[in-house]
Design an enzyme around this catalytic site. Structure first.
Site, short mmCIF file in Angstrom:
data_model
loop_
_atom_site.label_atom_id
_atom_site.label_comp_id
_atom_site.label_asym_id
_atom_site.label_seq_id
_atom_site.Cartn_x
_atom_site.Cartn_y
_atom_site.Cartn_z
N GLU A 109 71.02 44.14 54.84
CA GLU A 109 70.34 45.37 55.68
C GLU A 109 69.54 44.99 56.82
O GLU A 109 68.86 43.67 56.74
CB GLU A 109 69.52 46.06 54.64
CG GLU A 109 68.87 47.28 55.40
CD GLU A 109 67.68 47.76 54.36
OE1 GLU A 109 67.97 48.32 53.48
OE2 GLU A 109 66.34 47.57 54.65
N THR A 126 68.95 50.75 58.72
CA THR A 126 68.01 51.78 58.23
C THR A 126 67.98 52.89 59.25
O THR A 126 68.33 52.76 60.59
CB THR A 126 66.59 51.19 57.99
OG1 THR A 126 66.20 50.68 59.13
CG2 THR A 126 66.77 50.18 56.87
N TYR A 127 67.24 54.04 59.00
CA TYR A 127 67.32 55.04 59.57
C TYR A 127 65.85 55.69 59.27
O TYR A 127 65.45 56.02 58.37
CB TYR A 127 68.30 56.33 59.16
CG TYR A 127 68.25 57.73 59.87
CD1 TYR A 127 69.35 57.67 61.11
CD2 TYR A 127 67.47 58.54 59.62
CE1 TYR A 127 69.49 58.83 61.79
CE2 TYR A 127 67.34 59.73 60.42
CZ TYR A 127 68.45 59.83 61.38
OH TYR A 127 68.63 61.11 62.07
N GLY A 154 64.65 60.03 52.10
CA GLY A 154 63.93 59.32 53.00
C GLY A 154 62.33 59.46 52.74
O GLY A 154 61.93 60.08 52.04
N ASP A 155 61.88 58.21 53.30
CA ASP A 155 60.25 58.26 53.13
C ASP A 155 59.47 59.25 53.89
O ASP A 155 59.61 59.41 55.27
CB ASP A 155 60.01 56.94 53.81
CG ASP A 155 60.38 55.50 52.69
OD1 ASP A 155 60.40 55.92 51.69
OD2 ASP A 155 60.57 54.66 53.63
N HIS A 198 61.18 55.69 40.27
CA HIS A 198 60.97 56.29 41.51
C HIS A 198 59.44 56.53 41.21
O HIS A 198 59.10 57.17 40.29
CB HIS A 198 61.76 57.39 42.05
CG HIS A 198 61.17 57.69 43.64
ND1 HIS A 198 60.24 58.35 43.74
CD2 HIS A 198 61.59 57.46 44.91
CE1 HIS A 198 59.94 58.59 45.18
NE2 HIS A 198 60.88 58.10 45.86
N ALA A 207 68.06 64.00 47.78
CA ALA A 207 69.37 63.40 48.16
C ALA A 207 70.67 63.80 47.51
O ALA A 207 71.62 63.86 48.01
CB ALA A 207 69.10 61.84 48.02
N HIS A 259 72.28 54.26 56.99
CA HIS A 259 71.35 55.05 56.31
C HIS A 259 71.08 56.24 57.12
O HIS A 259 71.12 56.40 58.25
CB HIS A 259 69.98 54.41 56.10
CG HIS A 259 70.15 52.93 55.38
ND1 HIS A 259 68.97 52.26 54.90
CD2 HIS A 259 71.04 52.11 55.39
CE1 HIS A 259 69.19 51.33 54.47
NE2 HIS A 259 70.49 51.00 54.63
N LYS A 274 73.69 62.69 41.70
CA LYS A 274 74.28 62.07 43.11
C LYS A 274 75.50 61.92 42.66
O LYS A 274 76.39 61.68 43.53
CB LYS A 274 73.22 60.99 43.47
CG LYS A 274 71.89 61.23 43.89
CD LYS A 274 71.05 59.96 44.00
CE LYS A 274 69.65 60.28 44.19
NZ LYS A 274 68.86 59.14 44.54
P1 FAD Z 1 65.77 61.22 45.72
O1 FAD Z 1 67.09 61.18 45.14
O2 FAD Z 1 65.59 62.68 46.48
O3 FAD Z 1 64.57 60.98 44.64
C1 FAD Z 1 63.08 61.31 45.28
C2 FAD Z 1 62.40 61.82 43.90
O4 FAD Z 1 62.72 63.09 43.59
C3 FAD Z 1 62.57 60.62 42.64
O5 FAD Z 1 61.32 61.06 42.07
C4 FAD Z 1 63.56 61.61 42.08
O6 FAD Z 1 63.43 61.60 40.50
C5 FAD Z 1 63.27 63.02 42.49
N1 FAD Z 1 64.44 64.05 42.60
C6 FAD Z 1 65.56 63.51 42.83
N2 FAD Z 1 66.50 64.61 43.00
C7 FAD Z 1 65.84 65.76 42.35
C8 FAD Z 1 65.92 67.03 42.54
N3 FAD Z 1 67.27 67.70 42.80
N4 FAD Z 1 65.02 67.78 42.03
C9 FAD Z 1 63.68 67.42 41.77
N5 FAD Z 1 63.31 66.09 41.83
C10 FAD Z 1 64.54 65.19 42.14
N6 FAD Z 1 64.05 55.51 53.58
C11 FAD Z 1 64.01 55.95 55.05
O7 FAD Z 1 63.34 56.68 55.25
N7 FAD Z 1 64.95 55.28 55.81
C12 FAD Z 1 65.79 54.31 55.24
O8 FAD Z 1 66.60 53.68 55.97
C13 FAD Z 1 65.70 54.03 53.91
N8 FAD Z 1 66.49 53.20 53.41
C14 FAD Z 1 66.68 52.74 51.86
C15 FAD Z 1 67.45 52.22 51.47
C16 FAD Z 1 67.76 51.83 50.04
C17 FAD Z 1 68.64 50.91 49.56
C18 FAD Z 1 66.65 52.55 49.07
C19 FAD Z 1 67.00 52.61 47.75
C20 FAD Z 1 65.72 53.42 49.71
C21 FAD Z 1 65.76 53.63 51.08
N9 FAD Z 1 64.80 54.23 51.64
C22 FAD Z 1 64.62 54.68 53.18
C23 FAD Z 1 63.56 54.98 50.89
C24 FAD Z 1 64.01 56.15 50.46
O9 FAD Z 1 64.02 57.29 51.25
C25 FAD Z 1 62.67 56.69 49.14
O10 FAD Z 1 62.88 55.47 48.37
C26 FAD Z 1 62.61 57.80 49.04
O11 FAD Z 1 61.35 58.06 48.43
C27 FAD Z 1 63.59 58.42 47.79
O12 FAD Z 1 64.72 58.63 48.55
P2 FAD Z 1 65.94 58.98 47.30
O13 FAD Z 1 67.23 58.94 48.32
O14 FAD Z 1 66.03 58.02 46.09
O15 FAD Z 1 65.38 60.28 47.16
#
Ligand code: FAD
Length: 290
Positions: free
Chosen positions: A16, A47-48, A107-108, A148, A123, A76, A164
């Site tokens: 990455e 990353t994005y 996303g963060d 998470h 996501a 990403h 997912k």
């Molecule tokens: P989600 O799957 O949406 O999960 C976030 C939280 O919501 C979790 O607690 C989950 O249990 C909960 N949740 C999920 N789906 C639902 C639903 N349908 N209803 C209610 N609750 C739900 N961030 C960036 O901004 N840019 C990047 O480039 C980046 N790269 C990353 C690369 C990797 C490999 C990883 C693991 C993370 C990366 N991140 C990045 C960080 C990521 O965006 C954060 O960890 C973010 O907080 C969660 O992303 P997620 O896709 O897992 O979110």
């Protein structure tokens, strides 16, 4: 190329990188990429910035990886600030650049934000939308082996991971994790919950004390005893810390491979020399840069 096909043949190996800030030159990263190619990675992800602040640079880097012909880019992409129309437009732009692998994330969230301020809150919804609109794209999803930080329980987090998979993701890329036993427990639990996707383990090299503590804790991950000892013993001496941290990272690579991961994804932090040293110590050699 759909990078998820690699997992059917063997353990994948990937890196990455992140785009430099807008006021910084691109050349050092392009040089870093040239060095990373020598390790023959299956893919390099970029990353994005949530909110798309570095969107241009993210595309430029992915396009450059694609153009090199030496690795497949995985971009990403996040829900943050994106409407359905934005997602459609940006995915089409990626396709036009030959980028066909997307890690779709929530996303963060920028400081002070409650939600994503876009059409997708999570996501799984973004993955479902991209999969429906762009079936030609291969979609990866994120996961946290130690839960998470926002998730009320591991069960619920895994339930969302399962969504997912059901919505079209083809493999999982994990958050950093230092705890091999916790990772193995996560694997057992997701398999029991019917998550069958390959899991690409995200490994964060241990190089500097403050960033590693910050990144580990902010992602809700634990610091195992062995790493805590390194922090305690060498924390005041950056050189000794980096040496012990690299040696620890080499041991971690062996342990995670022994634990049966489907893929090893190294967060390079754009630090080619340190990563090359670690891979060399781990017996993973690159070829000379031409
Ligand atoms: P989600 O799957 O949406 O999960 C976030 C939280 O919501 C979790 O607690 C989950 O249990 C909960 N949740 C999920 N789906 C639902 C639903 N349908 N209803 C209610 N609750 C739900 N961030 C960036 O901004 N840019 C990047 O480039 C980046 N790269 C990353 C690369 C990797 C490999 C990883 C693991 C993370 C990366 N991140 C990045 C960080 C990521 O965006 C954060 O960890 C973010 O907080 C969660 O992303 P997620 O896709 O897992 O979110």
């Amino acid at each position: 190329m759909d990078v998820s096909t690699v997992f059917k043949k063997r353990m994948s190996f990937s890196f990455e990188v992140f785009p430099p800030k807008m006021d910084q030159p691109m050349e050092p990263l392009l040089e870093t990429l040239d060095h990373l190619y020598t390790f023959d990675p299956d893919f390099i992800s970029c990353t994005y910035g949530a909110g798309g602040t570095n969107k241009g640079r993210n595309s430029e880097i992915c396009a450059s990886i694609k153009k090199s012909g030496k690795a497949e880019p995985v971009t990403h992409f996040t829900c943050v600030g994106n409407s359905r129309e934005d997602v459609k437009q940006i995915m089409q732009e990626y396709l036009d650049l030959g980028i066909t692998n997307v890690l779709a994330l929530r996303g963060d969230l920028p400081a002070g934000w409650e939600g994503t301020r876009g059409d997708f809150a999570h996501a799984d919804q973004l993955i479902g939308f991209i999969h429906k609109e762009f079936p030609q794209l291969n979609i990866a999803c994120g996961a946290c082996p130690e839960k998470h930080p926002d998730a009320p329980s591991m069960e619920q987090d895994i339930m969302h991971l399962r969504a997912k998979q059901d919505n079209g993701a083809t493999f999982i890329m994990t958050q950093l994790c230092h705890d091999v036993d916790a990772f193995s427990r996560f694997m057992e639990r997701i398999r029991k919950a019917g998550v069958t996707l390959p899991v690409d383990m995200g490994l964060m090299p241990v190089l500097r004390k403050d960033p590693i503590i910050r990144m580990t804790l902010s992602n809700g991950c634990s610091i195992p005893g062995e790493l805590a000892t390194i922090i305690g013993k060498y924390g005041d001496n950056p050189e000794d810390f980096a040496k012990a941290g690299k040696e620890y990272t080499v041991r971690q690579i062996a342990r995670f491979i022994d634990a049966g991961i489907d893929g090893l994804h190294i967060y390079t932090l754009n630090k080619y020399a340190d990563v090359a040293e670690i891979l060399g110590m781990a017996g993973i050699q690159g070829s000379p840069v031409k």
